[in-house]
Design an enzyme around this catalytic site. Structure first.
Site, PDB file in Angstrom:
ATOM      1  N   GLY A  45       0.867  -1.091  -0.203  1.00  0.00           N
ATOM      2  CA  GLY A  45       0.008  -0.026  -0.005  1.00  0.00           C
ATOM      3  C   GLY A  45       0.831   1.297  -0.060  1.00  0.00           C
ATOM      4  N   GLY A  67       3.978   0.539   2.394  1.00  0.00           N
ATOM      5  CA  GLY A  67       4.919  -0.514   1.662  1.00  0.00           C
ATOM      6  C   GLY A  67       5.545  -0.112   0.268  1.00  0.00           C
ATOM      7  N   ARG A 100     -14.363  12.709  13.114  1.00  0.00           N
ATOM      8  CA  ARG A 100     -15.238  11.849  12.752  1.00  0.00           C
ATOM      9  C   ARG A 100     -15.698  10.890  13.879  1.00  0.00           C
ATOM     10  NH1 ARG A 100     -10.822   9.212   8.357  1.00  0.00           N
ATOM     11  NH2 ARG A 100     -11.443  10.490   6.697  1.00  0.00           N
TER      12      ARG A 100
END
Lengths: 250, 637, 218
Positions: free
Chosen positions: B42, B45, B330
């Site tokens: 991702g 990585g 959030r």
């Protein structure tokens, strides 16, 4: 609703495959296509049968994992939509649906509906990047980019690398995939230094992987879940021609 | 186990600079003698593997997907924060630092967060140089938008596909290194265990998902960027493949797990429609820039939304948090939604939903502008629900989205196992108890592009890992254990599918360790989870063999680990007798229902050490020292 | 010169060759068709035109050489690309549902083969004369009358013009794309030009065998 599925089953790359028929009596219209397959798979597993293998991951239409041809159309009948975003409200009670893997010699079947699409990664390896190592970038606003160019680059950059273009093309050509990357990087100032080297290397790799050529059918664009424009292919052609005529290295 | 964060001395602004000078270097000729394993492709990585490859290390990169480009970072929609202050609206590194610390409810390490804010500006430069097509103004310069938890516009974005574009940038850099021969890529290969030799991380055991071959791969250091564990809830916005296995296995090998109870519930997701539901789809937080959140004032009001007059609507976020309004962080927005639904004012068939309404925005900005900003999100919503959000307000509900907890790492991003580095969502480091929007991309890329290249070299220069033989006893044992687990899963002759267990676990976790937690519920979960785990091992049915492409087997291994890990999560949630960020304990709230933090007792990182399968994990505490910010009660009112 | 080989080896290179030679051949058929229409001005005009062409001598042979080379490249690139495309999908679909491909696009391959057969026949029929029942060198008008007076030959000519219509329709509309020109302003123009050529050229050609068949010219 009640549906009949004909699904391609193939144990491995060297095994023969065939379409196998399944009945699903209880499909809800709010299910996604993959959720419908999940339900079938759980039923198969409970019976001790092998579930149908298919690639999937994000299930929100962006990772490009899902790869199946539904009634002859990669990602199914809905325009600009990946299989994972296709919902069963598209279908009617009693429908029969045929599901096959993405078919291309360059995409060998791994199992059932799963195919190996690493050929697309190798096309990117050949030149689908800007050769800038970490740390040597100038300030992000040092080079202004006209908004229309940035927008067009973004249009092309949206490609999710699913391979539907290849699967849909009667020639199994990867031109839309390669064209999208060449267009994305070729429209930006950052992509200029390698622009012509890039296009030659990517096309060479694409041919080596065993994809067919483009005959301007337009099926790729029709199947593309991100609706990448055929203009990207024209740009690929133009850059390839320019590169071939002007390159000085061997 | 000793937790040494290794935060450099000196003033906050100078820490990273002076630390970089202190870090030892590996000379270029020696770099190619070092093999480094990177797990995950991702943002963290791929950027790490590419950057380490550019430096000359021999890198092996592993991912379970068929291509590194498919990692779930690709799905991030909204944007990436950076303290560029291009908008001249008062942003600065210090403000981004402060917003992030405050957004995390003062449960993150100051020095790490400050470094993140510093590096944020380099990330944007790097990505633009790679050809990431960020949104631009007509003048050709970069555009910004605002995001939850901030009062400045510092979010860079590429339509609703920022994660995709950033990941493709990192992926392309990675592919370039693969072509150059510095990185070897192993797609469809899953890490199933960590090899620890003489106390150092020296490799991983992997399963080739196509052939089923289980192998040990050795290296001088291991970098894990394996993402979060949101799928412990079964239904989450994570990709189906996201799992805890890599981090959980590393935990069992001695890496401390930090704050596992800190999970983020995202306020704007498409509500559940039925039992068959396999995942939840996020609608970017950026929608809250222009959308207004409301529910009917009257309980059980079943009129269609367009028939409810303005005066009978409760724009509860604007009412309760006037200064941040619809852009409240959030955790706050999620809990507020839960609250109104608990009051019976939720909308939709299930009553588990609130409206996100664009009618005002369309009136104010015009249909075209709204379409330009959110067109792809609106289309996605319509595909999934069959409703047109240009005409009807969207229905949204919170869903598990991100996990702030992760393997404990020091300032160098190294876990408690020397040689094991953990990046991105997989570590616990920068977001405290709640992550602000557009900060995950920032952290993943900061870790991968700009931190690990320095700190990994320092480790290799200091530790000088000695060569190890492939048939070392530790390698053999680890391999045997992995094979044993696979055989045990396949040996079962039960009746229930893996997903049945996963759904069941998800229900327990959502109910007892979700948006709101309390001691009684957590104790109930701690009873229920071991029982479920037990029944998994005798009643699960996985068809097929281990020597083939077998997706049920992959899933079973991941669910088996979730079934153990869930317990650790609940244990952490139970011990943390306070409310902070995403961790809301109903026993600990203020009179008006806000989170009541307890800085006296809980201003620390809870780092859990594995002590054996039949023993309770051991809690270690890393005290959080705040020298540069004043510990305040978070207020968004 | 290695780059030429490399260019021609690539799929795009061959497509560009196909498009460029195609463009040349389009020019040729348009001119050829216009010349043919002289037949309606009578025997003298047509024979004079024929003698004029014959009188070009070396220039005529240069033209023929270029046309032949274009044709060979056009056919060779098409042939090899087709083989490559077939190899790119060995296992086909059980179901397929093409949406975008037009009829003319799908007719390119069989239509191309038909046209090739026709061109070879046509050269031996009305240029060389070896497959003509009563060929007289220098009497172009007469050769056309007697040659196309055989009804199956006239029908074959008409069928070939049908294939030419389809070939031009897809070929002209897509050759600009292949040569790298794709612009929202120009694309509709190309499409209209392609449609116009696909009607006008084959109709102009077909006028001759039709006229002979129905005795409108003698």
């Amino acid at each position: 609703m009640r549906l009949t599925l004909r699904v391609w089953r193939q144990a491995g790359p060297r095994d023969a495959g065939a379409l196998k028929q399944y009945e699903i009596p209880d499909v809800s219209p709010d299910m996604s296509f993959l959720e419908m397959l999940d339900v079938l798979n759980e039923r198969l597993e409970r019976q001790g049968d092998r579930p149908i293998a298919f690639d999937h991951d994000c299930r929100e239409g962006i990772c490009g994992s899902c790869s199946m041809t539904i009634d002859g159309r990669p990602h199914g009948p809905q325009q600009g939509t990946t299989t994972c975003q296709l919902h069963m409200r598209r279908y009617r009670d009693g429908d029969t649906i045929t599901i096959e893997p993405f078919r291309a010699t360059a995409f060998p079947v791994v199992r059932d509906l799963v195919v190996d699409r690493t050929a697309l990664d190798r096309i990117i390896q050949a030149g689908g990047f800007v050769g800038v190592a970490t740390g040597n970038a100038p300030d992000a606003n040092a080079i202004p980019i006209a908004k229309p160019d940035a927008d067009r680059a973004m249009d092309a950059a949206q490609c999710i690398g699913c391979g539907a273009c290849v699967a849909a093309c009667p020639n199994a050509s990867a031109m839309l995939f390669a064209g999208a990357k060449v267009t994305h990087l070729g429209l930006l100032p950052q992509g200029q230094p390698e622009r012509y080297r890039r296009v030659l290397a990517m096309v060479e790799r694409m041919d080596m992987e065993g994809f067919g050529g483009c005959t301007n059918f337009g099926e790729c664009h029709e199947a593309c879940p991100k609706e990448i424009s055929l203009a990207t292919i024209a740009r690929l052609n133009a850059d390839f021609l320019k590169a071939s005529l002007t390159r000085r290295d061997s | 186990m000793e937790l040494n964060a290794g935060v450099p001395a000196g003033p906050l602004e100078k820490k990273w600079d002076s630390h970089r000078f202190e870090l030892r270097l590996v000379n270029p000729a020696n770099k190619r003698k070092h093999t480094v394993i990177v797990v995950g492709s991702g943002l963290a990585g791929a950027s790490a593997a590419a950057s380490l490859g550019e430096l000359g290390y021999k890198v092996q990169c592993y991912c379970f997907q068929d291509s590194p480009r498919r990692a779930h970072s690709i799905a991030a929609q909204g944007g990436i924060n950076a303290a560029k202050n291009y908008q001249n609206d008062g942003d600065s590194i210090h403000r981004l630092f402060y917003d992030t610390i405050k957004g995390g409810d003062f449960r993150a390490r100051e020095a790490n967060v400050y470094r993140l804010a510093q590096i944020s500006v380099n990330i944007i430069d790097q990505c633009v140089a790679q050809g990431v097509p960020f949104a631009r103004e007509y003048g050709g310069l970069l555009a910004n938008r605002s995001f939850g938890g901030a009062q400045v516009s510092r979010t860079f974005y590429a339509r609703g596909q920022t994660g995709q574009q950033l990941l493709l940038g990192a992926y392309q850099a990675l592919e370039r290194q693969i072509a150059a021969g510095t990185v070897e890529m192993f797609p469809r290969t899953e890490m199933l265990d960590l090899v620890v030799i003489d106390g150092q991380a020296r490799g991983i055991v992997t399963r080739n998902l196509v052939t089923g071959a289980v192998e040990a791969n050795l290296a001088d250091a291991v970098v894990m960027a394996t993402g979060g564990y949101g799928n412990v809830f079964y239904l989450s916005t994570n990709a189906k493949g996201c799992n805890v296995t890599a981090t959980f296995r590393a935990w069992k090998r001695g890496a401390a797990f930090g704050n596992p109870c800190y999970t983020q519930i995202h306020p704007t997701c498409i509500p559940v429609s039925g039992e068959y539901q396999s995942k939840l789809t996020l609608m970017s937080e950026s929608l809250r820039n222009d959308g207004r959140v409301w529910v009917p004032k009257r309980k059980g009001d079943k009129r269609p939304p367009t028939a409810i007059p303005e005066v009978e609507r409760d724009y509860y976020l604007e009412r309760k948090y006037p200064s941040f309004g619809n852009l409240s962080p959030r955790d706050i927005a999620s809990r507020a939604a839960k609250e109104v639904c608990d009051e019976g004012r939720g909308v939709g068939e299930t009553g588990l939903g609130v409206y996100l309404d664009f009618a005002d925005a369309i009136r104010r900005l015009g249909l075209d502008k709204v379409r330009e900003r959110y067109g792809n999100l609106f289309e996605m919503y319509e595909r999934i629900t069959g409703e047109n959000p240009y005409q009807l307000p969207m229905r949204i509900f919170p869903a598990a989205h991100y996990t702030m907890g992760g393997l404990w790492v020091d300032y160098n991003l190294m876990s408690t196992i020397p040689g094991l580095f953990v990046l991105g969502e997989a570590n616990f480091s920068d977001h405290g108890a709640n992550r602000l929007g557009a900060s995950a991309l920032m952290q993943g890329l900061a870790d991968g592009y700009f931190i690990i290249p320095y700190t990994l070299g320092d480790y290799l220069a200091r530790a000088r890992p000695a060569p190890v033989a492939g048939d070392h006893a530790a390698v053999k044992t680890t391999l045997a254990e992995v094979n044993g687990r696979i055989e045990r899963i396949l040996a079962g002759d039960g009746k229930r599918t893996v997903d049945e267990f996963h759904r069941e676990l998800g229900r327990i976790m959502w109910e007892c360790c979700g948006m709101e937690r309390n001691a009684a519920g957590l104790r109930r979960a701690l009873d229920a989870i071991p029982a479920l785990r037990k029944s998994f091992w005798y009643d699960v049915r996985v068809v097929g063999t281990g020597q083939e492409f077998n997706q049920s087997l992959e899933k079973a291994g991941r669910v088996a680990d979730f079934l153990e890990f869930a317990e650790l999560m609940c244990r952490d949630a139970l011990h943390r007798e306070e409310s902070c960020g995403g961790h809301f304990r109903s026993e600990h709230q203020t009179q008006d229902g806000e989170a009541a933090r307890d800085d006296e007792r809980f201003a620390y990182v809870a780092a859990w050490e594995y002590a054996g399968d039949d023993r309770e994990p051991i809690l270690h505490k890393e005290p959080l020292v705040f020298e540069n910010v004043h510990l305040a009660t978070r207020s968004y009112k | 010169m290695g780059w030429i080989a490399g260019f021609y080896r690539s799929t795009i290179g061959r497509k560009i060759v196909m498009a460029a030679t195609g463009l040349l051949l389009v020019g040729f058929v348009a001119a050829h068709m216009t010349g043919n229409l002289l037949i309606f001005r009578g025997r003298d005009a047509f024979d004079a035109y024929s003698h004029f062409l014959q009188g070009l001598g070396g220039l005529l042979w240069l033209g023929r050489g270029i046309l032949l080379a274009s044709l060979l490249l056009h056919v060779h690139s098409a042939w090899t690309l087709t083989r490559q495309a077939q190899a790119a999908r060995i296992d086909g679909y059980a179901e397929s549902d093409p949406r975008a491909a037009t009829r003319s696009a799908r007719a390119m391959r069989w239509g191309g083969v038909l046209l090739l057969v026709f061109i070879v026949y046509h050269i031996f029929h009305l240029t060389v004369g070896s497959v003509h029942p009563d060929f007289r060198r220098g009497e172009a008008y007469g050769n056309v009358m007697t040659g196309l007076g055989v009804s199956w030959v006239a029908l074959f000519y008409l069928a070939a013009m049908g294939a030419l219509a389809l070939h031009l329709r897809h070929g002209v509309s897509s050759l600009f794309q292949t040569l790298g020109v794709n612009h929202p302003h120009l694309n509709p123009v190309f499409a209209k030009v392609a449609t116009a050529l696909a009607f006008v050229v084959p109709l102009g050609f077909a006028a001759v065998p039709l006229a002979v068949l129905f005795g409108l010219v003698r």
